[in-house]
Design a protein around this motif. Structure first.
Motif, PDB file in Angstrom:
ATOM      1  N   THR A 333       0.831  -1.208   0.000  1.00 18.97           N
ATOM      2  CA  THR A 333       0.000   0.000   0.000  1.00 18.97           C
ATOM      3  C   THR A 333       0.863   1.255   0.000  1.00 18.97           C
ATOM      4  OG1 THR A 333      -1.730  -1.184   1.220  1.00 18.97           O
ATOM      5  CG2 THR A 333      -1.860   1.216   1.200  1.00 18.97           C
ATOM      6  N   ASP A 334       1.934   1.259   0.798  1.00 21.57           N
ATOM      7  CA  ASP A 334       2.826   2.422   0.832  1.00 21.57           C
ATOM      8  C   ASP A 334       3.451   2.685  -0.530  1.00 21.57           C
ATOM      9  OD1 ASP A 334       2.331   2.939   3.496  1.00 21.57           O
ATOM     10  OD2 ASP A 334       4.042   1.778   4.223  1.00 21.57           O
ATOM     11  N   ILE A 335       3.858   1.621  -1.222  1.00 24.78           N
ATOM     12  CA  ILE A 335       4.413   1.784  -2.566  1.00 24.78           C
ATOM     13  C   ILE A 335       3.359   2.395  -3.493  1.00 24.78           C
ATOM     14  CG2 ILE A 335       5.208   0.515  -4.616  1.00 24.78           C
ATOM     15  CD1 ILE A 335       6.550  -1.467  -2.652  1.00 24.78           C
ATOM     16  N   CYS A 336       2.131   1.914  -3.375  1.00 23.72           N
ATOM     17  CA  CYS A 336       1.051   2.436  -4.215  1.00 23.72           C
ATOM     18  C   CYS A 336       0.767   3.909  -3.900  1.00 23.72           C
ATOM     19  CB  CYS A 336      -0.207   1.599  -4.028  1.00 23.72           C
ATOM     20  SG  CYS A 336      -0.085  -0.076  -4.716  1.00 23.72           S
ATOM     21  N   ILE A 337       0.751   4.252  -2.611  1.00 29.17           N
ATOM     22  CA  ILE A 337       0.503   5.639  -2.222  1.00 29.17           C
ATOM     23  C   ILE A 337       1.591   6.549  -2.772  1.00 29.17           C
ATOM     24  CG2 ILE A 337       0.413   7.237  -0.267  1.00 29.17           C
ATOM     25  CD1 ILE A 337      -0.914   4.992   1.338  1.00 29.17           C
ATOM     26  N   ASP A 338       2.841   6.141  -2.615  1.00 27.87           N
ATOM     27  CA  ASP A 338       3.958   6.967  -3.084  1.00 27.87           C
ATOM     28  C   ASP A 338       3.963   7.113  -4.603  1.00 27.87           C
ATOM     29  OD1 ASP A 338       4.778   7.282  -0.468  1.00 27.87           O
ATOM     30  OD2 ASP A 338       6.269   5.669  -0.544  1.00 27.87           O
ATOM     31  N   SER A 339       3.406   6.123  -5.300  1.00 28.90           N
ATOM     32  CA  SER A 339       3.364   6.170  -6.763  1.00 28.90           C
ATOM     33  C   SER A 339       2.023   6.677  -7.291  1.00 28.90           C
ATOM     34  CB  SER A 339       3.641   4.776  -7.333  1.00 28.90           C
ATOM     35  OG  SER A 339       4.912   4.308  -6.936  1.00 28.90           O
ATOM     36  N   LYS A 340       1.169   7.159  -6.353  1.00 24.29           N
ATOM     37  CA  LYS A 340      -0.166   7.658  -6.713  1.00 24.29           C
ATOM     38  C   LYS A 340      -0.989   6.615  -7.465  1.00 24.29           C
ATOM     39  CE  LYS A 340       0.725  12.616  -6.497  1.00 24.29           C
ATOM     40  NZ  LYS A 340       1.957  12.472  -5.691  1.00 24.29           N
ATOM     41  N   ILE A 341      -0.882   5.380  -6.995  1.00 29.09           N
ATOM     42  CA  ILE A 341      -1.670   4.273  -7.521  1.00 29.09           C
ATOM     43  C   ILE A 341      -2.876   4.074  -6.600  1.00 29.09           C
ATOM     44  CG2 ILE A 341      -1.685   1.774  -7.933  1.00 29.09           C
ATOM     45  CD1 ILE A 341       1.365   2.045  -8.511  1.00 29.09           C
ATOM     46  N   SER A 342      -4.034   3.915  -7.175  1.00 33.68           N
ATOM     47  CA  SER A 342      -5.238   3.788  -6.358  1.00 33.68           C
ATOM     48  C   SER A 342      -5.336   2.384  -5.768  1.00 33.68           C
ATOM     49  CB  SER A 342      -6.483   4.092  -7.205  1.00 33.68           C
ATOM     50  OG  SER A 342      -6.531   3.244  -8.341  1.00 33.68           O
ATOM     51  N   ALA A 343      -4.964   2.279  -4.518  1.00 33.22           N
ATOM     52  CA  ALA A 343      -4.985   0.998  -3.832  1.00 33.22           C
ATOM     53  C   ALA A 343      -5.254   1.236  -2.360  1.00 33.22           C
ATOM     54  CB  ALA A 343      -3.655   0.265  -4.005  1.00 33.22           C
ATOM     55  N   ALA A 344      -5.727   0.209  -1.668  1.00 30.80           N
ATOM     56  CA  ALA A 344      -6.029   0.339  -0.248  1.00 30.80           C
ATOM     57  C   ALA A 344      -5.802  -0.983   0.459  1.00 30.80           C
ATOM     58  CB  ALA A 344      -7.473   0.790  -0.046  1.00 30.80           C
ATOM     59  N   HIS A 345      -5.205  -0.886   1.634  1.00 32.05           N
ATOM     60  CA  HIS A 345      -5.026  -2.029   2.518  1.00 32.05           C
ATOM     61  C   HIS A 345      -6.379  -2.377   3.128  1.00 32.05           C
ATOM     62  CE1 HIS A 345      -2.934  -3.542   6.488  1.00 32.05           C
ATOM     63  NE2 HIS A 345      -3.578  -4.494   5.854  1.00 32.05           N
ATOM     64  N   ILE A 346      -6.815  -3.621   3.001  1.00 30.36           N
ATOM     65  CA  ILE A 346      -8.088  -4.051   3.588  1.00 30.36           C
ATOM     66  C   ILE A 346      -7.853  -4.280   5.078  1.00 30.36           C
ATOM     67  CG2 ILE A 346      -9.912  -5.794   3.554  1.00 30.36           C
ATOM     68  CD1 ILE A 346      -9.334  -6.221   0.604  1.00 30.36           C
ATOM     69  N   LYS A 347      -8.402  -3.382   5.903  1.00 28.41           N
ATOM     70  CA  LYS A 347      -8.002  -3.300   7.306  1.00 28.41           C
ATOM     71  C   LYS A 347      -9.071  -3.820   8.267  1.00 28.41           C
ATOM     72  CE  LYS A 347      -5.072   0.764   6.549  1.00 28.41           C
ATOM     73  NZ  LYS A 347      -4.835   2.185   6.875  1.00 28.41           N
ATOM     74  N   THR A 348      -8.600  -4.198   9.430  1.00 32.03           N
ATOM     75  CA  THR A 348      -9.494  -4.506  10.538  1.00 32.03           C
ATOM     76  C   THR A 348      -9.935  -3.201  11.201  1.00 32.03           C
ATOM     77  OG1 THR A 348      -7.731  -4.591  12.190  1.00 32.03           O
ATOM     78  CG2 THR A 348      -8.215  -6.633  10.994  1.00 32.03           C
ATOM     79  N   ALA A 349     -10.955  -3.285  12.054  1.00 32.01           N
ATOM     80  CA  ALA A 349     -11.382  -2.102  12.802  1.00 32.01           C
ATOM     81  C   ALA A 349     -10.240  -1.578  13.659  1.00 32.01           C
ATOM     82  CB  ALA A 349     -12.596  -2.442  13.671  1.00 32.01           C
ATOM     83  N   GLU A 350      -9.446  -2.474  14.215  1.00 30.29           N
ATOM     84  CA  GLU A 350      -8.302  -2.055  15.030  1.00 30.29           C
ATOM     85  C   GLU A 350      -7.313  -1.249  14.204  1.00 30.29           C
ATOM     86  OE1 GLU A 350      -4.696  -4.077  17.730  1.00 30.29           O
ATOM     87  OE2 GLU A 350      -5.948  -5.316  16.429  1.00 30.29           O
ATOM     88  N   GLU A 351      -7.024  -1.714  13.003  1.00 29.93           N
ATOM     89  CA  GLU A 351      -6.062  -1.019  12.146  1.00 29.93           C
ATOM     90  C   GLU A 351      -6.605   0.340  11.698  1.00 29.93           C
ATOM     91  OE1 GLU A 351      -3.754  -4.786  10.049  1.00 29.93           O
ATOM     92  OE2 GLU A 351      -5.794  -4.281   9.407  1.00 29.93           O
ATOM     93  N   VAL A 352      -7.891   0.409  11.421  1.00 29.56           N
ATOM     94  CA  VAL A 352      -8.483   1.698  11.049  1.00 29.56           C
ATOM     95  C   VAL A 352      -8.391   2.674  12.211  1.00 29.56           C
ATOM     96  CG1 VAL A 352     -10.606   2.876  10.356  1.00 29.56           C
ATOM     97  CG2 VAL A 352     -10.051   0.640   9.379  1.00 29.56           C
ATOM     98  N   PHE A 353      -8.745   2.198  13.404  1.00 31.40           N
ATOM     99  CA  PHE A 353      -8.705   3.072  14.579  1.00 31.40           C
ATOM    100  C   PHE A 353      -7.285   3.576  14.838  1.00 31.40           C
ATOM    101  CE2 PHE A 353      -8.114   3.800  19.133  1.00 31.40           C
ATOM    102  CZ  PHE A 353      -9.096   4.758  19.362  1.00 31.40           C
ATOM    103  N   ASN A 354      -6.285   2.760  14.576  1.00 31.74           N
ATOM    104  CA  ASN A 354      -4.896   3.140  14.858  1.00 31.74           C
ATOM    105  C   ASN A 354      -4.257   3.964  13.746  1.00 31.74           C
ATOM    106  OD1 ASN A 354      -4.786   1.913  17.389  1.00 31.74           O
ATOM    107  ND2 ASN A 354      -4.246  -0.081  16.519  1.00 31.74           N
TER     108      ASN A 354
END
Length: 428
Positions: A333-354
């Motif tokens: 996901t970090d590589i995608c963000i840095d390259s402006k690629i539309s991607a998202a890490h599928i997260k748990t509620a815990e990961e979203v909250f953090n």
């Protein structure tokens, strides 16, 4: 003369603080899990004063009793109630208007309200009609929320009489048959997403109708069905059918018409959802991943279902899968963000909250839950408004905690009159 006819209407807010764009609107809620209460919550978050009627015989809204429960000592309440019942007053009332005392109280509340929201469906059996309420309050906005619609707006009575729940609305709308894999049974979305969507449709209808009522002095009736809310977000499916008899089918988590698009498993067992529709986005992904776009051109690998299914297209799909398998979900996901690629890490509620981003946006708020008498931290308010923001002024109420003060301060009941109601199954 009936008691409700002699009382004077008292403007809102009487109990809630003054804030937000909806200050001055009083909402009366006869609704349980989930769409109707959420409609009221969205309004109360932005200043509307909401009085929620809860039937004492059934121990209030069933949402209070959902599992899992949050406990504090010998007290417990559902997480759903903590999150969604905030900013409301709880009034304990048996809403069978065949009981004269209940009818007096209910019509007095209608006279003092701008909006009435209900999802009881068969209100006639309780002695309630739209015409009765509009005679009491001609400017009243009435919002009916149901599974399949209400009789006043047409339809087959047999369909209207059906009980409605979110998964059923997904099924009847056509939406459910598009979810999942083609070789397995269809899926349906969890977490009452259709109920929440229906709530947003209802808020939209209420605010439009309220504007008209303020201009013309005439209220109106709104009919919002869960199934039709799902039908409204079916994108092009109905047009494709009516114009060319084309039916879309479920295709799993990977796109078949272009690539890369879908859910990829990562080396740590996590998942990333990646989408790259169109030639520009496609080439951007290949550049970010270090893949030769001359060898794997858009035209040959991603421009059509045939290109995706071609030997070269399948070879490229293997390269994408290998890339994600060699990275953790967050690394990819970090590589995608840095390259402006539309991607998202599928997260748990815990990961979203953090995730610090959401904390910096003020998305988490704390307040005292009235049942537990404990400070809780929950998701806050959206949308964000620059000049008249919403706020949380009280936590989710304990059952019937506001009955006494609403009767006294809004409806002018004396203490002796309140005492006379007790023990009759009207307010307790």
């Amino acid at each position: 003369m009936n008691r409700w006819e002699s009382i004077e209407r008292k403007p809102a807010p009487l109990f809630a603080p003054t804030f937000g764009p909806l200050a001055g609107i009083r909402v009366l809620l006869n609704g349980t899990v989930v769409a109707a209460p959420f409609t009221a919550t969205m309004m109360s978050d932005f200043g509307a004063e909401v009085i929620a009627l809860e039937r004492p015989k059934v121990k209030g809204d069933p949402a209070r009793h959902q599992k899992p429960q949050i406990a504090e000592g010998d007290k417990h309440i559902s997480g759903s109630w903590i999150q969604n019942a905030r900013n409301k007053l709880s009034f304990s009332l048996e809403t069978n208007l065949n009981i004269p005392e209940s009818k007096e109280i209910f019509l007095s509340l209608i006279k003092n309200s701008d909006v009435w929201i209900e999802n009881m469906v068969w209100i006639d059996k309780l002695g309630i009609t739209d015409q009765m309420l509009l005679e009491v309050n001609p400017k009243l906005v009435i919002c009916h929320i149901s599974g399949y619609g209400t009789a006043g707006f047409g339809g087959d009575q047999r369909q209207i009489n059906r009980p409605g729940y979110d998964p059923l609305g997904q099924s009847e709308s056509g939406w459910g048959l598009l979810q999942g894999y083609p070789d397995r049974e269809p899926y349906y979305a969890q977490q009452y997403v259709g109920d929440y969507m229906t709530g947003l449709m209802s808020v939209n209808g209420i605010l439009m109708s309220y504007m008209v009522a303020q201009k013309t002095g005439k209220g109106q009736i709104i009919d919002v069905s869960l199934t039709e809310s799902w039908m409204r977000v079916m994108d092009d499916n109905f047009v494709l059918w009516t114009q060319s008899q084309y039916l879309k089918h479920r295709q799993g988590v990977m796109q078949s018409a272009y690539q890369p698009g879908g859910v990829f498993k990562c080396g740590d067992g996590g998942y990333v959802n990646l989408g790259s529709y169109g030639k520009t986005a496609y080439n951007n992904v290949l550049k970010g991943f270090g893949i030769d776009s001359n060898k794997y051109s858009y035209e040959e690998c991603s421009s059509s279902p045939e290109a995706v299914a071609s030997p070269l297209g399948r070879e490229l799909d293997g390269i994408f899968k290998k890339f994600f398998a060699e990275h953790t979900a967050q690394e990819a996901t970090d590589i995608c963000i840095d390259s402006k690629i539309s991607a998202a890490h599928i997260k748990t509620a815990e990961e979203v909250f953090n995730e610090p981003h959401w904390h910096k946006r003020g998305d988490w708020v704390k307040y005292t839950d009235q049942t537990l008498n404990k400070e809780v931290e929950v998701f806050g308010i959206i949308p964000k408004l620059s000049e008249t923001p919403g706020q949380v002024w009280c936590g989710a109420p304990a059952l019937g905690q506001d009955t006494q003060r609403v009767l006294t301060d809004l409806l002018d009941y004396s203490q002796s009159e309140i005492d006379a109601l007790k023990g009759k199954g009207v307010i307790d």
